[in-house]
Motif scaffolding. Sequence first.
Motif, PDB file in Angstrom:
ATOM      1  N   LEU A 276     -34.951  -2.355  79.328  1.00  0.00           N
ATOM      2  CA  LEU A 276     -33.616  -2.041  78.807  1.00  0.00           C
ATOM      3  C   LEU A 276     -32.720  -1.496  79.911  1.00  0.00           C
ATOM      4  N   LEU A 279     -31.117  -4.077  81.880  1.00  0.00           N
ATOM      5  CA  LEU A 279     -29.998  -4.742  81.211  1.00  0.00           C
ATOM      6  C   LEU A 279     -28.750  -3.859  81.180  1.00  0.00           C
ATOM      7  N   GLY A 280     -28.889  -2.644  81.702  1.00  0.00           N
ATOM      8  CA  GLY A 280     -27.761  -1.723  81.638  1.00  0.00           C
ATOM      9  C   GLY A 280     -27.584  -1.125  80.255  1.00  0.00           C
ATOM     10  N   VAL A 281     -28.661  -1.116  79.484  1.00  0.00           N
ATOM     11  CA  VAL A 281     -28.595  -0.608  78.114  1.00  0.00           C
ATOM     12  C   VAL A 281     -29.088   0.841  78.101  1.00  0.00           C
ATOM     13  N   LYS A 282     -28.305   1.739  77.512  1.00  0.00           N
ATOM     14  CA  LYS A 282     -28.688   3.151  77.463  1.00  0.00           C
ATOM     15  C   LYS A 282     -29.886   3.386  76.556  1.00  0.00           C
ATOM     16  N   LYS A 283     -29.930   2.633  75.480  1.00  0.00           N
ATOM     17  CA  LYS A 283     -30.930   2.879  74.449  1.00  0.00           C
ATOM     18  C   LYS A 283     -31.039   1.614  73.611  1.00  0.00           C
ATOM     19  N   GLY A 284     -32.266   1.261  73.234  1.00  0.00           N
ATOM     20  CA  GLY A 284     -32.435   0.111  72.368  1.00  0.00           C
ATOM     21  C   GLY A 284     -31.712   0.318  71.045  1.00  0.00           C
ATOM     22  N   ALA A 285     -31.472  -0.788  70.337  1.00  0.00           N
ATOM     23  CA  ALA A 285     -30.807  -0.686  69.049  1.00  0.00           C
ATOM     24  C   ALA A 285     -31.401  -1.736  68.136  1.00  0.00           C
ATOM     25  N   GLY A 286     -31.215  -1.564  66.855  1.00  0.00           N
ATOM     26  CA  GLY A 286     -31.706  -2.564  65.917  1.00  0.00           C
ATOM     27  C   GLY A 286     -32.422  -1.932  64.745  1.00  0.00           C
ATOM     28  N   GLU A 287     -33.261  -2.733  64.110  1.00  0.00           N
ATOM     29  CA  GLU A 287     -33.937  -2.307  62.894  1.00  0.00           C
ATOM     30  C   GLU A 287     -34.876  -1.129  63.220  1.00  0.00           C
ATOM     31  N   PHE A 292     -38.828  -3.146  70.859  1.00  0.00           N
ATOM     32  CA  PHE A 292     -37.953  -4.251  71.262  1.00  0.00           C
ATOM     33  C   PHE A 292     -38.612  -5.603  70.989  1.00  0.00           C
ATOM     34  N   ARG A 295     -38.633  -6.418  67.364  1.00  0.00           N
ATOM     35  CA  ARG A 295     -37.285  -6.761  66.884  1.00  0.00           C
ATOM     36  C   ARG A 295     -36.878  -8.158  67.329  1.00  0.00           C
ATOM     37  N   ASN A 296     -37.207  -8.489  68.580  1.00  0.00           N
ATOM     38  CA  ASN A 296     -36.745  -9.757  69.136  1.00  0.00           C
ATOM     39  C   ASN A 296     -37.639 -10.934  68.746  1.00  0.00           C
TER      40      ASN A 296
END
Lengths: 460, 460
Positions: A276, A279-287, A292, A295-296
């Motif tokens: 993550l 990808l420059g993502v601070k924190k995963g998101a989703g269900e 991850f 979810r994916n």
Amino acid sequence: MTEAAARDWLDANEPALRDRLYDFVRLPSVSTDPAYAEGMGQAAEFLSTYLRDIGFDRVAVNATPGHPILTGEWTGAPGAPTILVYGHYDVQPPDPLDQWQSAPFEPTLRDGRIYGRGISDDKGPLMVALGAMEALMATTGALPVNVRLLIEGSEEMGSAHLEDFVVAHQDLVTADFLLSADGAMWRADLPSVTVASRGMAALNVTVRGAAKDLHSGRYGGGVPNAAQVLVEMLAALHDPRTGAVAVPGFYDGVAVPDNETRAALADIPFDEAAFLEGLGVKKGAGEAGYSFLERNWLRPTLEINGMSAGYTGPGFKTVIGATAEAKISCRLVPGQDPMRILELLEAELTRLCPDCATLSIARKPGVAWPSALPLDHPGLRLAMDVLEELYGQPARAVRMGATIPIAEMFDRVLDMGTVFFSFSTADEDYHAPNEFFRLERWQDGLRAWVAYLTRLAKAA
Amino acid sequence: MTEAAARDWLDANEPALRDRLYDFVRLPSVSTDPAYAEGMGQAAEFLSTYLRDIGFDRVAVNATPGHPILTGEWTGAPGAPTILVYGHYDVQPPDPLDQWQSAPFEPTLRDGRIYGRGISDDKGPLMVALGAMEALMATTGALPVNVRLLIEGSEEMGSAHLEDFVVAHQDLVTADFLLSADGAMWRADLPSVTVASRGMAALNVTVRGAAKDLHSGRYGGGVPNAAQVLVEMLAALHDPRTGAVAVPGFYDGVAVPDNETRAALADIPFDEAAFLEGLGVKKGAGEAGYSFLERNWLRPTLEINGMSAGYTGPGFKTVIGATAEAKISCRLVPGQDPMRILELLEAELTRLCPDCATLSIARKPGVAWPSALPLDHPGLRLAMDVLEELYGQPARAVRMGATIPIAEMFDRVLDMGTVFFSFSTADEDYHAPNEFFRLERWQDGLRAWVAYLTRLAKAA
């Protein structure tokens, strides 16, 4: 022993096979740009000659409304399994040219990587499959199993005419399963076979408030704002507490991942935090409650892919836009029917649209079904065994969050499973400058395909 | 009697005044397009000559970084009130030219309407004011009250340098109140004076999920989708049950409309259903429990003026956009401080933004304060009396949902109230092809301004 002889042949002839690969890469077979028509013709001609040289019968360059599809077969092993080997001879455009460190159509070996447009996607992996078959034919005069070939020239254009061709020429593609030389391995550090992909259904939603854009001062507060209506509708498509899709019926038929499946995923070495961060993502998101990969790979989604309303240029314009628009797509997993999902989503959007606004919906033409190969599929088990022996560690059954068109299409149209047995890797910059193919993987792949075909005959 | 003599003079000289108006309209004073620089110069020259001819003193064409501002005064009525008369000599561009039924800079009378660019906004209403003063000067050699003039040339460009000029030259604009020849009457069928306008504060919100756009299949479900984050944040800015703004503190200081105010609004002849239908609106929207006029005139709003995220072109692209952006503006009513509203909104957006996303906010440069004239303002009462006498029905105090820059600025900078006394009407297609000014309103206006100035002296 067939396999040993072919391996010896490979050891002696790998440089010559590699020269042939280089010759193939030098032909600029860019399918999407008519300026490369000559390169496309040369590549088809190069391949059909090679296939005949190897010893394939009924080699044909079949015209389609797009680029030709090459077919051929060797059916001299009665009683043995029949596989359909898939690959493609077209490549992505080489632009932007100034970002290549060596010429895109002049294969160049640097630090164990062979650079060139299309060498990873899919010319290298395709020549792996064909080189292995050449080795077997050269040493035994035969293949261990029956092989049909399907090599298209429009994969980078979305394989527009492949389905029609397959439906019209089932005799050319009939097989026990499809063995794909296309489809990259997930990671270089982990032997894996892709066993499932998600389906997709998408639509475009337009909400209209007034007949035309209105001044937000002169009218604001008392007329419907299409953007406001749209954000309220879109926000209501997810449960804010759980992040789950809130469209009634969306999860009908979707299995909650069982402990075994979750444990298998958790066992895959995967640094989610580093991934993550990359990808420059601070924190995963989703269900909520899923990793991850879960979810994916295992869960369906509903994503907003685009949204526009009102004034979107620089600065400000105090306007109440007459319309607001969003593009929404759902990724689907086994148990979900894309057409049913579209119906459910349309019904929910219709229910959510308030009286003050008018809703219109346009479906994206075409849907994709989720696709999954049973984990006990013999062609899959064999692939995993060959990889484990080659790499000295267990191969993993991995999944794709995206649609894999070739697997989805053969599953849907011919009820035929696809085993991915490609030796390119997802990090090899295909579709980008400085595409490369690992030299070691090229060599691994030749041996692995020899082993696969030989053992498939024995397993039968 | 001063007024009667001036009216007789008007009866005799109205055709000559109209010829002068036509000459003024023929000068193409488009402020926004440098190609019309000559027309701008001609219009300023035309006006300054006319002002001197009428008998104004200290007539000056004041240079600014934009177009010149004209000033002048007549202060020969010691002890009488002093008013500042405002208007502008610039006009909108005439494009699209092919939609005009007669040439935009050749005034043409058809069916009781005089067509021409700028004739309604604001050359006609300005020449009404000046024509009335010419009549008074011609018949009595004096004006009943002291008059200062402020006629700008950049109104259609946002009056960029007017505030600086006013601040720097307060001696030229000092008055008891501003009497504006600009600002159209609401409707042709209802005599009205605009007494209040809403303020405005706006900002641009950007939400970022990942460092770059991501494939919605390969990543979808497990990474933050900026569009999704944004719609959830935007939806939370309103209470879904009441349609009220849900930003904490937003309504602090806002008076709930009292029964008297609501009754006065309800008494204004206004067919809300027909009005909304004319806008192509199926049903009004906004804060529950209020009529359209209450929502637009008395209540503050928060509106999404623009929104963009991900892929917004034709067709579909299965992307998770890295960023999503919205432009938001608030219309404000008395009791609200625009800077405080921005702080509250920013705090709430910050609170609403989840951990997985990064928020950035850019304020729209410049805010406008709400502005309202007390209903017992003597200049306002007089305007309503004159209108009632002229039209034989009570004039209505109406409000504007939009900002009125001139009133807002004079209120804020000089604490000076603005009385709108224009005889153009909001339906006269200013800023559009075939702009017109009603001939009858031109004639009404001349008489009304004579009456207003005469009676203002008596009231003092």
